[in-house]
Scaffold this motif. Structure first.
Motif, PDB file in Angstrom:
ATOM      1  N   GLY A 149       0.826  -1.200   0.000  1.00 16.31           N
ATOM      2  CA  GLY A 149       0.000   0.000   0.000  1.00 16.31           C
ATOM      3  C   GLY A 149       0.863   1.253   0.000  1.00 16.31           C
ATOM      4  N   THR A 150       1.937   1.216   0.807  1.00 14.63           N
ATOM      5  CA  THR A 150       2.838   2.365   0.876  1.00 14.63           C
ATOM      6  C   THR A 150       3.434   2.662  -0.489  1.00 14.63           C
ATOM      7  OG1 THR A 150       3.399   1.721   3.128  1.00 14.63           O
ATOM      8  CG2 THR A 150       4.868   3.281   2.047  1.00 14.63           C
ATOM      9  N   LEU A 151       3.888   1.602  -1.147  1.00 13.30           N
ATOM     10  CA  LEU A 151       4.533   1.764  -2.447  1.00 13.30           C
ATOM     11  C   LEU A 151       3.563   2.354  -3.465  1.00 13.30           C
ATOM     12  CD1 LEU A 151       7.459   0.813  -2.828  1.00 13.30           C
ATOM     13  CD2 LEU A 151       6.565  -1.006  -4.286  1.00 13.30           C
ATOM     14  N   VAL A 152       2.371   1.748  -3.552  1.00 13.36           N
ATOM     15  CA  VAL A 152       1.353   2.237  -4.494  1.00 13.36           C
ATOM     16  C   VAL A 152       1.012   3.683  -4.187  1.00 13.36           C
ATOM     17  CG1 VAL A 152      -1.063   1.994  -5.204  1.00 13.36           C
ATOM     18  CG2 VAL A 152       0.355  -0.047  -4.912  1.00 13.36           C
ATOM     19  N   GLY A 153       0.768   3.960  -2.910  1.00 11.72           N
ATOM     20  CA  GLY A 153       0.357   5.296  -2.510  1.00 11.72           C
ATOM     21  C   GLY A 153       1.431   6.324  -2.792  1.00 11.72           C
ATOM     22  N   PHE A 154       2.663   5.977  -2.462  1.00 16.29           N
ATOM     23  CA  PHE A 154       3.761   6.921  -2.648  1.00 16.29           C
ATOM     24  C   PHE A 154       3.882   7.292  -4.118  1.00 16.29           C
ATOM     25  CE2 PHE A 154       8.256   8.072  -3.165  1.00 16.29           C
ATOM     26  CZ  PHE A 154       8.340   9.076  -2.214  1.00 16.29           C
ATOM     27  N   GLY A 199      -3.477  11.424  -6.391  1.00 16.12           N
ATOM     28  CA  GLY A 199      -4.240  11.770  -5.208  1.00 16.12           C
ATOM     29  C   GLY A 199      -4.576  10.572  -4.356  1.00 16.12           C
ATOM     30  N   ALA A 200      -5.007  10.880  -3.128  1.00 15.91           N
ATOM     31  CA  ALA A 200      -5.207   9.850  -2.119  1.00 15.91           C
ATOM     32  C   ALA A 200      -6.345   8.894  -2.475  1.00 15.91           C
ATOM     33  CB  ALA A 200      -5.451  10.506  -0.759  1.00 15.91           C
ATOM     34  N   ILE A 201      -7.405   9.415  -3.129  1.00 16.92           N
ATOM     35  CA  ILE A 201      -8.556   8.550  -3.433  1.00 16.92           C
ATOM     36  C   ILE A 201      -8.144   7.474  -4.438  1.00 16.92           C
ATOM     37  CG2 ILE A 201     -10.912   8.473  -4.299  1.00 16.92           C
ATOM     38  CD1 ILE A 201     -11.110  11.457  -3.609  1.00 16.92           C
ATOM     39  N   VAL A 202      -7.497   7.925  -5.528  1.00 20.90           N
ATOM     40  CA  VAL A 202      -7.070   6.983  -6.561  1.00 20.90           C
ATOM     41  C   VAL A 202      -6.113   5.960  -5.954  1.00 20.90           C
ATOM     42  CG1 VAL A 202      -5.847   6.768  -8.751  1.00 20.90           C
ATOM     43  CG2 VAL A 202      -7.385   8.683  -8.392  1.00 20.90           C
ATOM     44  N   ALA A 242      -5.558  -2.588   5.541  1.00 22.41           N
ATOM     45  CA  ALA A 242      -4.144  -2.222   5.666  1.00 22.41           C
ATOM     46  C   ALA A 242      -3.621  -1.548   4.398  1.00 22.41           C
ATOM     47  CB  ALA A 242      -3.320  -3.464   5.983  1.00 22.41           C
ATOM     48  N   GLY A 243      -3.884  -2.149   3.232  1.00 24.51           N
ATOM     49  CA  GLY A 243      -3.353  -1.604   1.979  1.00 24.51           C
ATOM     50  C   GLY A 243      -3.824  -0.177   1.718  1.00 24.51           C
ATOM     51  N   PRO A 244      -5.144   0.009   1.579  1.00 19.12           N
ATOM     52  CA  PRO A 244      -5.646   1.350   1.243  1.00 19.12           C
ATOM     53  C   PRO A 244      -5.315   2.408   2.294  1.00 19.12           C
ATOM     54  CG  PRO A 244      -7.345  -0.293   0.878  1.00 19.12           C
ATOM     55  CD  PRO A 244      -6.204  -1.001   1.532  1.00 19.12           C
ATOM     56  N   ASN A 257      -2.173   7.429   3.173  1.00 20.30           N
ATOM     57  CA  ASN A 257      -1.194   8.201   3.938  1.00 20.30           C
ATOM     58  C   ASN A 257       0.074   8.474   3.145  1.00 20.30           C
ATOM     59  OD1 ASN A 257      -2.720   7.889   6.502  1.00 20.30           O
ATOM     60  ND2 ASN A 257      -0.778   8.746   7.212  1.00 20.30           N
ATOM     61  N   ALA A 258       0.543   7.429   2.455  1.00 19.45           N
ATOM     62  CA  ALA A 258       1.744   7.603   1.650  1.00 19.45           C
ATOM     63  C   ALA A 258       1.501   8.647   0.570  1.00 19.45           C
ATOM     64  CB  ALA A 258       2.150   6.266   1.029  1.00 19.45           C
ATOM     65  N   ALA A 259       0.307   8.603  -0.021  1.00 16.27           N
ATOM     66  CA  ALA A 259      -0.007   9.547  -1.096  1.00 16.27           C
ATOM     67  C   ALA A 259      -0.086  10.975  -0.573  1.00 16.27           C
ATOM     68  CB  ALA A 259      -1.322   9.162  -1.777  1.00 16.27           C
TER      69      ALA A 259
END
Lengths: 315, 500
Positions: free
Chosen positions: B254-259, B268-271, B299-301, B306-308
């Protein structure tokens, strides 16, 4: 007899405020913003609100009603009670362009101008390695190579699209329009070479200009403008196009003359306030004040320019 | 890099800056927890106050509100199926189911710890890589957005928790809802019926608050579900922490995707949270657990959003291009102070950049310390009889929908979608695919048309741009494996009925 005189005198006293000066404003005045939070209208309105109480005697409350390119807010104010407590912070898009391209149910006559605060030109911004050194060269190229220039704009009929339409109508140039979601994406498109050119605003363009990631060929204002005096206007370069995004306080046209006068006086003083001037300068914008009647002339001329361009496009 | 960071900590640890960081993350937590009041509304309210204070503490505070809200946003998603802020919609899919099974404590702990890990890793990324990453963001043009979002859209097929047909139907409905409004290229109106309010399309907030919050209230009132008996199970911290540990890979993914998504101005955070959910379901051994209380689905989203939020500081500060409403307002705060963010920000205002980055390390620790004890407090909310809770949910949803555009129209949209949400629940249609299609559909459309305008109609543009080609290839592979699997099931194995 004494009693009669007393009664007459007391009635006179009661009537006096109404005769000489009505009490206005007696409650906060709402300034309706047709755009989203954080935009240039919002920022200017907040600066106005910070000095307003000194001159109005009442707070100026900033209310955002974004939507439909600003038409929602304009409709709201056009239909509001003309009591001087609901004002619009109008602009070129919602007040000059939209009423002429769409059925929004209002035009110029629904509003009485109070004061123009300022306007911003659009900057003809091209990618750093573009072959054109002047706006004239750009237009010449777009004329000889119709549809070859990829031109990013920030929305149909918007401040980035319309000046280019005006150039097309005036000069016969033709570009390939690419719509983007806003000023930021359009700027990135030009800076990364995904687009060749766009009309953009100073606040976002200047850092990229300094970094050499884009070049600016001209501004659309009638004369050069602070703080970017070094950039020539399109007019200076022989392109007869002016277009600015103005920010003006408008009242519903049903507002009583006395109140309009009071508002005009108050906003004139606000614009001259030193702390107002300092805050606007920090935003990187000039103060270009016009009083109500003067602005009305300006607005009418702009309205006609836009309508000519639209007529030329439809042909 | 370490000198820079040390310099940043010197600034962030100044008492005033520290106080503003605390205020920011504290407000952020509250705003995140309260549905209806999102970070954009709060930052807009506080913006005028920042005129009077110095720039660095102002930005430290506003950023704190933004990423702090990502922590609290999951709370009401998990407890009452009402997203606390927009990016936490996905958390309702599995978080609320966990709460119903008595695992609300575990879900909240996963969200808090996942948010902390994601936030911290992202700040490290921000410290080390912001300059090169801003170049990546700059190069990410329409063809790349098309590839990425189309890939996201193909993952929709994994999103439906029940029957595939129903899932795809909902995705189509989501695509349709995304079409409403002004055509981005021609400017013609689509399905607006002359209603001006529909010109800009439907707003995300009233739709999600209606489908999830109001829809769930109506459903619960209709079927009379009560939470009280599942409360006891949620206080067991040993069990909660075991569940957290099980999701460690989901948190990292999730961190990787979000970052990555956060770096993109159009992301953006929603996507990011939607994509992360789809990824989790794709990699899971048993995808059927999703939508029924799978901890990875929280956990993932939650890590991704947050990362995003953290990495979205890169396009904001180094390109001057905000990716969402909150960062657009932080940009406004910068402009008011006469700072124009862009390629020179690092040179011109190193104190601002490094001060804000360092404050984010501190802020994340503060948020973890603040949020973990709150888990127990929030779980107690479920003790409130549902008939009172329901009124509160409806009230907050109305306020929240109204406050997006100060428009009563959005309240009607909320109520309409509330009723739709109720019907979908009864008919067992999963709203997840609808939401992802509604968010991604317009980006897919615009980026496809932009790309084709750029290339003057040639599809070759997707092949000559490597990143776009890779995304599209991945999308094709995913679709093909789906089709092949389906044939395999039908032809080779004995035909069996799918669930749903």
């Amino acid at each position: 007899m004494k009693r009669w005189i007393f009664l007459f005198l007391s009635l006179l006293v009661l009537a006096l405020p109404g005769l000489s000066q009505e009490a206005y404003p007696t409650k906060p005045i709402e300034l309706i913003i047709p755009f989203a939070a954080g935009g240039s209208h919002d920022l200017h309105a907040r600066v106005l609100a910070s000095v307003a109480p000194q001159y109005l005697g009442q707070p100026l409350v900033v209310i955002l009603k974004p939507g439909a390119g600003g038409a929602i807010a304009c409709q709201y104010v056009a239909r509001a009670k003309g009591d001087g407590y609901t004002l619009l912070f109008g602009g070129t898009g919602p007040n000059t362009i939209l009423p002429q391209v769409e059925n929004v149910g209002y035009g110029m006559k629904e509003f009485t101008p109070i004061a123009l605060i300022n306007y911003s030109p659009a900057l003809l911004t091209v990618r750093a390695d573009a072959p054109w050194k002047t706006a004239a060269e750009f237009v010449e190229y777009a004329k000889n190579n119709p549809g070859k220039v990829n031109f990013a704009h920030t929305g149909i009929w918007g401040a980035s699209h319309f000046p280019m339409l005006m150039i097309e109508a005036k000069t016969g140039a033709k570009v390939n329009f690419i719509p983007t979601e806003g000023g930021g994406p359009a700027l990135l498109a030009v800076a990364s070479g995904n687009a060749d050119a766009s009309f953009l605003f100073a606040a976002q363009v200047l850092p990229f200009l300094r970094a050499g990631r884009v070049r600016v060929l001209g501004v659309t204002s009638p004369s050069r403008i602070d703080p970017i005096k070094e950039i020539p206007t399109l007019k200076e370069q022989g392109i007869d196009v002016t277009f600015v995004m103005w920010r003006a306080v408008l009242a519903p046209s049903s507002t009583p003359v006395v109140r309009v006068k009071k508002l005009r006086e108050a906003f004139k003083k606000m614009v001259a306030d030193p702390s107002f001037k300092a805050l606007i300068a920090q935003l990187g914008e000039p103060i270009i004040y016009m009083d109500g009647p003067e602005f009305l002339t300006f607005w009418r001329k702009e309205w006609e320019d836009v309508s000519k361009t639209l007529a030329a496009i439809k042909k | 890099m370490f000198e820079n960071l040390a310099y940043g900590f010197l600034i962030a640890l100044k008492p005033t800056n520290l106080i503003y960081a605390v205020i920011g993350v504290f407000l952020g937590t509250i705003v995140g927890v309260l549905p209806g009041i999102g970070p954009p509304t709060t930052i807009a309210l506080l913006l005028p106050l920042t005129y009077g204070i110095e720039l660095t503490p102002a930005i430290i505070m506003l950023a704190g509100i933004f990423y702090g809200a990502m922590y609290g946003g999951s709370t009401t998603s998990i407890l009452v199926n009402l997203p606390g802020e927009a990016a936490s919609v996905v958390t309702t899919f599995d978080g609320y189911q966990m709460a119903k099974q008595g695992r609300a404590g575990a879900a909240l702990a996963i969200a808090a710890i996942g948010s902390f890990v994601a936030g911290t890793i992202s700040v490290v990324g921000l410290t080390a890589l912001s300059q090169p990453l801003s170049e990546v963001a700059l190069r990410f043009g329409p063809p790349e957005y098309f590839g990425l979002t189309l890939l996201g859209l193909t993952l929709v097929s994994y999103l439906a928790s029940g029957s595939m047909v129903r899932g795809l139907l909902m995705a189509l409905l989501g695509l349709f809802l995304g079409l409403i409004g002004m055509d981005p290229v021609q400017g013609t109106r689509r399905f607006t019926f002359g209603i001006l309010e529909l010109n800009d399309g439907l707003d995300f907030v009233p739709i999600t608050m209606g489908l999830f919050g109001i829809g769930e209230v109506l459903y619960n009132l209709a079927v009379k579900e009560e939470f009280a008996e599942v409360l006891k199970a949620t206080i067991d911290w040993g069990r909660n922490l075991r569940e957290v540990l099980q999701t460690k890979w989901a948190i990292l993914r999730g961190t990787l995707v979000g970052f990555f998504v956060g770096i993109l101005p159009g992301g953006g955070a929603i996507v990011s949270s939607l994509l992360s959910y789809a990824v989790e379901k794709r990699v899971a051994r048993d995808p059927s657990r999703f939508g029924k209380g799978a901890p990875e689905g929280v956990a993932g989203p939650e890590s991704a959003n947050n990362a995003a939020a953290t990495s979205s500081m890169i396009p904001l500060l180094l390109l001057g291009v905000p990716g969402n409403a909150s960062t657009a307002l932080i940009l406004a705060a910068l402009l008011i102070h006469g700072v124009r963010p862009g390629p020179f920000l690092l040179q011109d205002h190193p104190d601002l950049f490094w001060g804000v980055v360092a404050s984010m390390y501190i802020g994340n620790v503060l948020l973890l310390v603040m949020n973990l004890p709150l888990v127990n407090v929030f779980v107690q909310l479920l003790r409130i009889p549902y008939r009172f809770l329901a009124v509160l949910i409806v009230l907050l949803s109305i306020v929240g929908s109204y406050s997006v555009n100060n428009s009563i129209f959005d309240v009607w949209i909320l109520l309409l979608f509330g009723i739709l949400g109720f019907l979908f629940r009864i008919l067992k249609f999963d709203v997840g695919p609808l939401i992802i299609a509604f968010v991604l559909g317009p980006i897919v459309e615009l980026s496809l048309r932009q790309s084709l305008i750029m290339s003057r109609g040639s599809l070759g543009i997707f092949l000559i741009r490597p990143a776009a080609a890779i995304f599209l290839l991945a999308a094709v592979v995913i679709l093909m494996t789906q089709v092949i699997q389906a044939f395999w099931r039908v032809l080779v194995k004995a035909p069996m009925h799918q669930r749903g």
